[in-house]
Design a protein around this motif. Sequence first.
Motif, short mmCIF file in Angstrom:
data_model
loop_
_atom_site.label_atom_id
_atom_site.label_comp_id
_atom_site.label_asym_id
_atom_site.label_seq_id
_atom_site.Cartn_x
_atom_site.Cartn_y
_atom_site.Cartn_z
N PRO A 1 0.91 -1.24 -0.09
CA PRO A 1 -0.01 -0.04 -0.25
C PRO A 1 1.08 1.34 -0.09
CG PRO A 1 0.02 -1.10 2.30
CD PRO A 1 0.69 -2.07 1.09
N CYS A 2 0.45 2.46 -0.76
CA CYS A 2 1.16 3.53 -0.88
C CYS A 2 -0.01 4.75 -0.74
CB CYS A 2 1.67 3.84 -2.28
SG CYS A 2 3.24 2.62 -2.04
N ILE A 3 0.43 5.82 -0.09
CA ILE A 3 -0.40 7.02 0.16
C ILE A 3 -0.14 7.96 -1.29
CG2 ILE A 3 -1.13 8.72 1.48
CD1 ILE A 3 -0.12 7.18 3.94
N ALA A 4 -1.05 8.22 -1.96
CA ALA A 4 -0.96 9.16 -2.97
C ALA A 4 -1.34 10.70 -2.40
CB ALA A 4 -1.81 8.81 -4.03
N ALA A 5 -1.22 11.63 -3.25
CA ALA A 5 -1.24 13.04 -2.76
C ALA A 5 -2.83 13.59 -2.57
CB ALA A 5 -1.05 13.95 -4.11
N ASP A 6 -3.82 12.47 -2.98
CA ASP A 6 -5.14 12.88 -2.57
C ASP A 6 -5.61 12.41 -1.45
OD1 ASP A 6 -5.03 10.20 -3.17
OD2 ASP A 6 -6.77 10.30 -4.50
N THR B 1 -5.19 5.67 0.20
CA THR B 1 -4.22 4.30 -0.17
C THR B 1 -4.42 3.57 -1.11
OG1 THR B 1 -3.78 4.74 2.26
CG2 THR B 1 -2.98 2.56 1.20
N TYR B 2 -3.37 3.53 -2.10
CA TYR B 2 -3.83 2.34 -3.26
C TYR B 2 -2.48 1.22 -3.27
CZ TYR B 2 -6.33 6.55 -4.78
OH TYR B 2 -7.20 7.61 -5.23
N HIS C 1 0.71 16.79 -6.74
CA HIS C 1 1.97 16.09 -7.21
C HIS C 1 1.61 14.80 -7.21
CE1 HIS C 1 2.65 14.35 -3.26
NE2 HIS C 1 1.90 15.47 -2.85
N GLN C 2 2.88 14.06 -7.61
CA GLN C 2 2.47 12.17 -8.23
C GLN C 2 3.58 11.48 -7.02
OE1 GLN C 2 2.96 12.09 -12.25
NE2 GLN C 2 1.21 13.11 -12.86
N ASP C 3 4.00 12.22 -6.34
CA ASP C 3 4.93 11.41 -5.10
C ASP C 3 3.92 10.50 -4.47
OD1 ASP C 3 6.92 12.83 -5.94
OD2 ASP C 3 6.60 14.55 -4.29
N LEU C 4 4.43 9.24 -4.07
CA LEU C 4 3.90 8.19 -3.63
C LEU C 4 4.72 7.91 -2.16
CD1 LEU C 4 3.09 5.68 -6.32
CD2 LEU C 4 1.62 7.54 -5.20
N ILE C 5 4.00 7.71 -1.04
CA ILE C 5 4.49 7.39 0.11
C ILE C 5 4.07 6.11 0.59
CG2 ILE C 5 4.74 8.18 2.62
CD1 ILE C 5 4.02 10.93 1.80
N VAL D 1 2.65 1.08 7.98
CA VAL D 1 1.83 0.64 9.03
C VAL D 1 0.57 -0.19 8.83
CG1 VAL D 1 0.27 1.53 10.74
CG2 VAL D 1 2.27 2.74 10.50
N LEU D 2 0.12 0.39 7.39
CA LEU D 2 -0.83 -0.43 7.04
C LEU D 2 -0.64 -1.71 6.42
CD1 LEU D 2 -4.29 -0.63 6.06
CD2 LEU D 2 -3.58 0.46 3.96
N ARG D 3 0.71 -1.79 5.80
CA ARG D 3 1.07 -2.89 5.32
C ARG D 3 1.33 -3.98 6.36
NH1 ARG D 3 6.34 -4.99 3.88
NH2 ARG D 3 6.35 -6.21 1.84
N SER D 4 2.04 -3.74 7.61
CA SER D 4 1.82 -4.61 8.55
C SER D 4 0.89 -5.06 9.18
CB SER D 4 2.87 -3.90 9.58
OG SER D 4 4.08 -3.43 9.47
N ALA D 5 -0.14 -4.16 9.13
CA ALA D 5 -1.45 -4.63 9.58
C ALA D 5 -2.11 -5.88 8.66
CB ALA D 5 -2.45 -3.36 9.78
N ILE D 6 -1.94 -5.32 7.47
CA ILE D 6 -2.46 -6.52 6.43
C ILE D 6 -1.58 -7.64 6.55
CG2 ILE D 6 -2.68 -6.99 4.01
CD1 ILE D 6 -3.07 -3.97 3.52
N GLN D 7 -0.49 -7.75 6.68
CA GLN D 7 0.38 -9.00 6.67
C GLN D 7 -0.31 -9.65 7.96
OE1 GLN D 7 4.43 -7.90 6.32
NE2 GLN D 7 4.27 -7.46 4.24
#
Length: 371
Positions: free
Chosen positions: A314-319, A322-323, A348-352, A356-362
């Motif tokens: 998962p990555c957080i976009a500028a809006d 999370t995608y 902007h088009q930067d992705l973060i 935290v969400l990735r760990s929770a999903i796993q």
Amino acid sequence: MSSTSHFCGGSLKQGLSRSSFSQISESSMATAEVKEEQEVYVWLPLFYDEGKHILSWALSHFPNDETKIVVTVIVCRQIVIGIDRAVVNKTRDKHLAQCAIHKFNAEGLIMYQNYDEVQGILKLIDLRAIKNLVMELNPNSEMLASVVKKANPSCKIWVIYKGNIHFTRYPKSDCTEATSEERIRRKILHQKEIEEIQKRENDKNDLLKRENKQLKLEIQLLRNQQHDNLIQLKDLDMQKQQLEKNISDLEIDYNKLMQECDNAIKEAEELRKQKEHSFASSDLVLSSQFSLSKLEYVPSHFICPIMQEIMKNPCIAADGYTYEAEVIKTWLNRGHNTSPMTNMVLPHQDLIPNHVLRSAIQEWLQQHPQS
């Protein structure tokens, strides 16, 4: 080596007889008429700059191989008080140097006396038996009239004024009418001098003509160059106008392309939404039981809003949404600059990465392996 004397003004006395001197306009006569003489006295002022033109006249009108120039400076103590002898000597030496330059045999003579200048020159003529004297006096001065009238008759006097011969007083023996041979000789000399003057004038005119011709050529070259420069400026101005027109046309074409691009993106968005909607509807109809049974217990924030599957990266976009990283990158790489959720332009088009969400999903997937 020059010196200056100040002469009183006045008019030439009428009492002078015409036989005492003769008016002449031909300065060249001096050369021929002094051949028998050995010495020519040149009466000069007290200061060099005021008398050098007098000596120059004498040096140019007498032959240097037959003439001895006597530079004569008369100092009247009653007129010039406290004069430094060094000044007088300096004047004499400068005049002698001027004679040496023209290769004349010369002698310097300084006379100190208590008379006025007229008495001084008359006394000098008698003491030295001067036969030839060159001097400069105002034609209208009483001093000139006195010298011409009282000087020893055997002394020949050339009077110049402002650099030119004014008249010559001949000795009495020469005042008789010249023979026909003498008149012819004088005429020849006069004609030679006129020819020499004419030659100098012609040379001067030729030089001026050549310089004038050269100047005209240079002016014409400058005009031609100016004309060429004007043509180049006009060409550059036309090129500038053409470039400005091309830029304007390109801006119009660019704006049109951008508008078409925006329209295409909007159409693509609408088609995608229609496709996703139709796909979601068919999926619900065909396998609603399976989808509901599979996703109904998965937390909604674990699901990618685009592909509707549990996210792996998962990555957080500028809006702020999370995608799935690969899905949102594909969205952006296809030229989209808007949010898939809000359809608003992304700042902007930067992705973060959302660690935290990735760990929770796993962690959740480990607890629910069947998912």
